[in-house]
Design a protein around this motif. Structure first.
Motif, mmCIF file in Angstrom:
data_model
loop_
_atom_site.group_PDB
_atom_site.id
_atom_site.type_symbol
_atom_site.label_atom_id
_atom_site.label_comp_id
_atom_site.label_asym_id
_atom_site.label_seq_id
_atom_site.Cartn_x
_atom_site.Cartn_y
_atom_site.Cartn_z
ATOM 1 N N THR A 125 0.826 -1.208 0.000
ATOM 2 C CA THR A 125 0.000 0.000 0.000
ATOM 3 C C THR A 125 0.855 1.252 0.000
ATOM 4 O O THR A 125 0.615 2.194 -0.780
ATOM 5 C CB THR A 125 -0.923 0.012 1.230
ATOM 6 N N PHE A 126 1.876 1.275 0.841
ATOM 7 C CA PHE A 126 2.747 2.451 0.918
ATOM 8 C C PHE A 126 3.486 2.681 -0.397
ATOM 9 O O PHE A 126 3.655 3.817 -0.840
ATOM 10 C CB PHE A 126 3.737 2.301 2.066
ATOM 11 N N ARG A 127 3.916 1.601 -1.023
ATOM 12 C CA ARG A 127 4.611 1.743 -2.308
ATOM 13 C C ARG A 127 3.673 2.329 -3.363
ATOM 14 O O ARG A 127 4.062 3.234 -4.121
ATOM 15 C CB ARG A 127 5.145 0.382 -2.766
ATOM 16 N N LEU A 128 2.441 1.824 -3.421
ATOM 17 C CA LEU A 128 1.488 2.324 -4.408
ATOM 18 C C LEU A 128 1.117 3.779 -4.132
ATOM 19 O O LEU A 128 0.944 4.578 -5.065
ATOM 20 C CB LEU A 128 0.239 1.443 -4.415
ATOM 21 N N LEU A 129 0.995 4.137 -2.856
ATOM 22 C CA LEU A 129 0.720 5.527 -2.505
ATOM 23 C C LEU A 129 1.854 6.436 -2.975
ATOM 24 O O LEU A 129 1.607 7.519 -3.537
ATOM 25 C CB LEU A 129 0.548 5.655 -0.988
ATOM 26 N N GLU A 130 3.083 6.020 -2.735
ATOM 27 C CA GLU A 130 4.235 6.830 -3.126
ATOM 28 C C GLU A 130 4.295 7.001 -4.640
ATOM 29 O O GLU A 130 4.528 8.109 -5.150
ATOM 30 C CB GLU A 130 5.516 6.172 -2.609
ATOM 31 N N GLU A 131 4.059 5.912 -5.364
ATOM 32 C CA GLU A 131 4.091 5.988 -6.822
ATOM 33 C C GLU A 131 2.955 6.862 -7.354
ATOM 34 O O GLU A 131 3.135 7.636 -8.292
ATOM 35 C CB GLU A 131 4.004 4.582 -7.428
ATOM 36 N N MET A 132 1.772 6.755 -6.723
ATOM 37 C CA MET A 132 0.640 7.559 -7.174
ATOM 38 C C MET A 132 0.893 9.032 -6.927
ATOM 39 O O MET A 132 0.514 9.892 -7.751
ATOM 40 C CB MET A 132 -0.630 7.116 -6.444
ATOM 41 N N ASN A 133 1.522 9.345 -5.831
ATOM 42 C CA ASN A 133 1.851 10.736 -5.539
ATOM 43 C C ASN A 133 2.772 11.307 -6.607
ATOM 44 O O ASN A 133 2.580 12.437 -7.079
ATOM 45 C CB ASN A 133 2.518 10.827 -4.159
ATOM 46 N N GLU A 134 3.775 10.540 -7.017
ATOM 47 C CA GLU A 134 4.699 10.978 -8.065
ATOM 48 C C GLU A 134 3.970 11.157 -9.393
ATOM 49 O O GLU A 134 4.178 12.148 -10.101
ATOM 50 C CB GLU A 134 5.825 9.953 -8.219
ATOM 51 N N ILE A 135 3.090 10.210 -9.724
ATOM 52 C CA ILE A 135 2.363 10.275 -10.989
ATOM 53 C C ILE A 135 1.442 11.491 -11.019
ATOM 54 O O ILE A 135 1.323 12.173 -12.041
ATOM 55 C CB ILE A 135 1.570 8.974 -11.212
ATOM 56 N N CYS A 136 0.803 11.777 -9.899
ATOM 57 C CA CYS A 136 -0.065 12.959 -9.841
ATOM 58 C C CYS A 136 0.738 14.238 -10.057
ATOM 59 O O CYS A 136 0.318 15.130 -10.810
ATOM 60 C CB CYS A 136 -0.788 13.007 -8.494
ATOM 61 N N HIS A 137 1.906 14.325 -9.417
ATOM 62 C CA HIS A 137 2.759 15.497 -9.617
ATOM 63 C C HIS A 137 3.136 15.648 -11.087
ATOM 64 O O HIS A 137 3.109 16.754 -11.639
ATOM 65 C CB HIS A 137 4.021 15.388 -8.767
ATOM 66 N N GLU A 138 3.486 14.532 -11.718
ATOM 67 C CA GLU A 138 3.885 14.579 -13.127
ATOM 68 C C GLU A 138 2.741 15.020 -14.028
ATOM 69 O O GLU A 138 2.961 15.556 -15.114
ATOM 70 C CB GLU A 138 4.401 13.202 -13.558
ATOM 71 N N ASN A 139 1.516 14.758 -13.567
ATOM 72 C CA ASN A 139 0.345 15.130 -14.359
ATOM 73 C C ASN A 139 -0.325 16.406 -13.852
ATOM 74 O O ASN A 139 -1.489 16.680 -14.184
ATOM 75 C CB ASN A 139 -0.668 13.978 -14.358
ATOM 76 N N HIS A 140 0.413 17.160 -13.044
ATOM 77 C CA HIS A 140 -0.070 18.452 -12.547
ATOM 78 C C HIS A 140 -1.382 18.334 -11.768
ATOM 79 O O HIS A 140 -2.265 19.190 -11.881
ATOM 80 C CB HIS A 140 -0.239 19.440 -13.703
ATOM 81 N N ALA A 141 -1.489 17.277 -11.006
ATOM 82 C CA ALA A 141 -2.660 17.072 -10.159
ATOM 83 C C ALA A 141 -2.201 16.898 -8.724
ATOM 84 O O ALA A 141 -1.114 16.364 -8.466
ATOM 85 C CB ALA A 141 -3.448 15.845 -10.614
ATOM 86 N N GLN A 142 -3.017 17.334 -7.784
ATOM 87 C CA GLN A 142 -2.716 17.105 -6.378
ATOM 88 C C GLN A 142 -3.209 15.726 -5.962
ATOM 89 O O GLN A 142 -4.162 15.191 -6.539
ATOM 90 C CB GLN A 142 -3.370 18.188 -5.511
ATOM 91 N N PHE A 143 -2.572 15.174 -4.958
ATOM 92 C CA PHE A 143 -2.943 13.846 -4.454
ATOM 93 C C PHE A 143 -3.259 13.963 -2.973
ATOM 94 O O PHE A 143 -2.493 14.545 -2.205
ATOM 95 C CB PHE A 143 -1.796 12.863 -4.682
ATOM 96 N N LEU A 144 -4.400 13.432 -2.574
ATOM 97 C CA LEU A 144 -4.846 13.521 -1.194
ATOM 98 C C LEU A 144 -5.370 12.163 -0.749
ATOM 99 O O LEU A 144 -6.046 11.466 -1.508
ATOM 100 C CB LEU A 144 -5.968 14.568 -1.075
#
Length: 404
Positions: A264-283
């Protein structure tokens, strides 16, 4: 002749009743939103484990989620399990829809019962981002998301890249009843997924509430060694709990749960990076168990049946929350903890009035949405939701990190 006449009359009566029920079903679907009443039938999927059946999408959008339609764009996409879907409440009462009204911005609900971090990750990448959202919110449910991450990762080959251990024969299918249901149970399940009239008659009426409250009062007798009740009239509290299964899915000494947390933590970290790359915030909204919400009443209450199990569950959830919040803080992932406001609102009937379902009701979802809204309202970044898209790209630096 008398028998023949009786059979003819019976046939006419049966046909009349059938036609009447069909007309009632047709009328109810015109007047009401079927997604407020019908369950979702699921079919097997090699990536997600299960997806909504094409035959059970009445009232749902083309992707099979609980929305009127799939929009071209959305300001926010909420991804989660049944707590985000809004089990026991109407579509407009789920927390993503309440948040939409509070913000005045479009929120697309991508919640589905039985889903967990793996499904959140896949759906966020394949569907949520295609809506070009400003923010993606994950509803992380403490009750079973870690176990779900483990079972999906080790049960479906698509997720083999996340594995670190050699574990075999993991059953990922939580949607399939392990026991063969009786013929009348099969009929009830089918009707719950296809008939609005059936749901109105047996589950959405005053009689259903009365029956549910009777279940709560007698939970320990109805579910021996599995359930307990908390009755505190002065605080308007009448609740049932089924903590044994919840404890097994949150046990911090379980290798499977710990592995699920790592995934779960790994997927959260990767999703946070992907959101940043796509100019979206992650919450991330960290949704607590019902037992944690009522922990002030349950913990060290030896008068309750299963008090030892309740104490262990609360203690394990405390540990899981500490580890989750530390990870989110260290990873600079924004999160919302609705537990304090849920605990302060326990006198307002936050959960379904039954001993068979531990989900929040419309009151509980409203409190969760309010907690998310209050955090967004305090954040100056919220101003980005109120502005046009014309200057959005200028707020992101060359590395793709969104500075809005």
């Amino acid at each position: 002749m008398k028998i023949k006449k009786a059979l003819i009359n019976l046939g006419i009566l049966t046909m009349s009743v059938g036609i009447g029920l069909l007309l009632c079903e047709f009328a109810s679907r015109l007047i009401l939103n079927p997604a407020d009443y019908l369950g979702v039938g699921m079919v097997a999927d090699n990536v997600l484990g299960a997806v909504a059946s094409p035959s059970a999408k009445a009232g749902f959008d083309a992707w099979g989620f609980r929305n009127r339609e799939v929009p071209e764009t959305a300001d926010i996409v909420a991804v989660g399990d049944s707590h985000t879907y809004g089990n026991t409440a109407r579509m407009d009462e789920s927390w993503p829809y309440v948040l939409e009204r509070l913000l005045g911005r479009h929120v697309y609900n991508m919640g589905m019962g039985g889903y967990g971090p793996n499904q959140y990750f896949y759906l966020s990448n394949t569907k949520a981002l295609s809506l070009r959202p400003r923010m993606i919110i994950w509803g992380l449910y403490m009750g079973d998301d870690f176990e779900n991450a483990f079972s999906i990762t080790y049960g479906l080959d698509h997720w083999a890249y996340l594995r670190e251990h050699a574990v075999e024969n993991v059953n990922f299918n939580i949607w399939e009843n392990p026991t063969v249901p009786s013929w009348h149970k099969k009929i009830r399940v089918w009707l719950s997924q296809h008939s609005v009239v059936y749901q109105l008659l047996f589950h959405a009426s005053l009689g259903g509430r009365v029956q549910g409250e009777m279940q709560i009062r007698n939970a320990s007798q109805l579910y021996p060694d599995q359930a307990t009740s908390l009755i505190v009239p002065r605080d308007n509290i009448l609740e049932a709990f089924r903590p044994k299964g919840m404890l097994s899915r949150l046990d911090q000494e379980s290798p499977n749960v710990r592995e699920g947390m790592r995934i779960t933590f790994r997927l959260l970290e990767e999703m946070n990076e992907i959101c940043h790359e796509n100019h979206a915030q992650f919450l991330v909204v960290v949704i607590p168990t019902k037992e944690m919400v009522f922990s002030d009443y349950l913990e060290h209450n030896s008068k309750l049946p299963l008090s030892d199990v309740l104490d262990k569950l609360v203690a394990n959830e405390h540990l899981a929350r500490e580890r989750t919040f530390k990870f989110l803080t260290d990873s600079r992932i924004a999160y919302v903890d609705p537990l304090p406001v849920l605990k302060s609102s326990v006198q307002h009937e936050l959960y379904a009035r039954t001993a068979a379902d531990m989900h929040p009701n419309k009151n509980g979802y409203r409190v969760i949405a309010q907690a998310v809204f209050e955090i967004l309202k305090q954040d100056p970044k919220l101003e980005s939701y109120k502005k046009s898209d014309s200057n959005r790209d200028s707020k992101c630096n060359a590395a793709g990190r969104c500075m809005q």
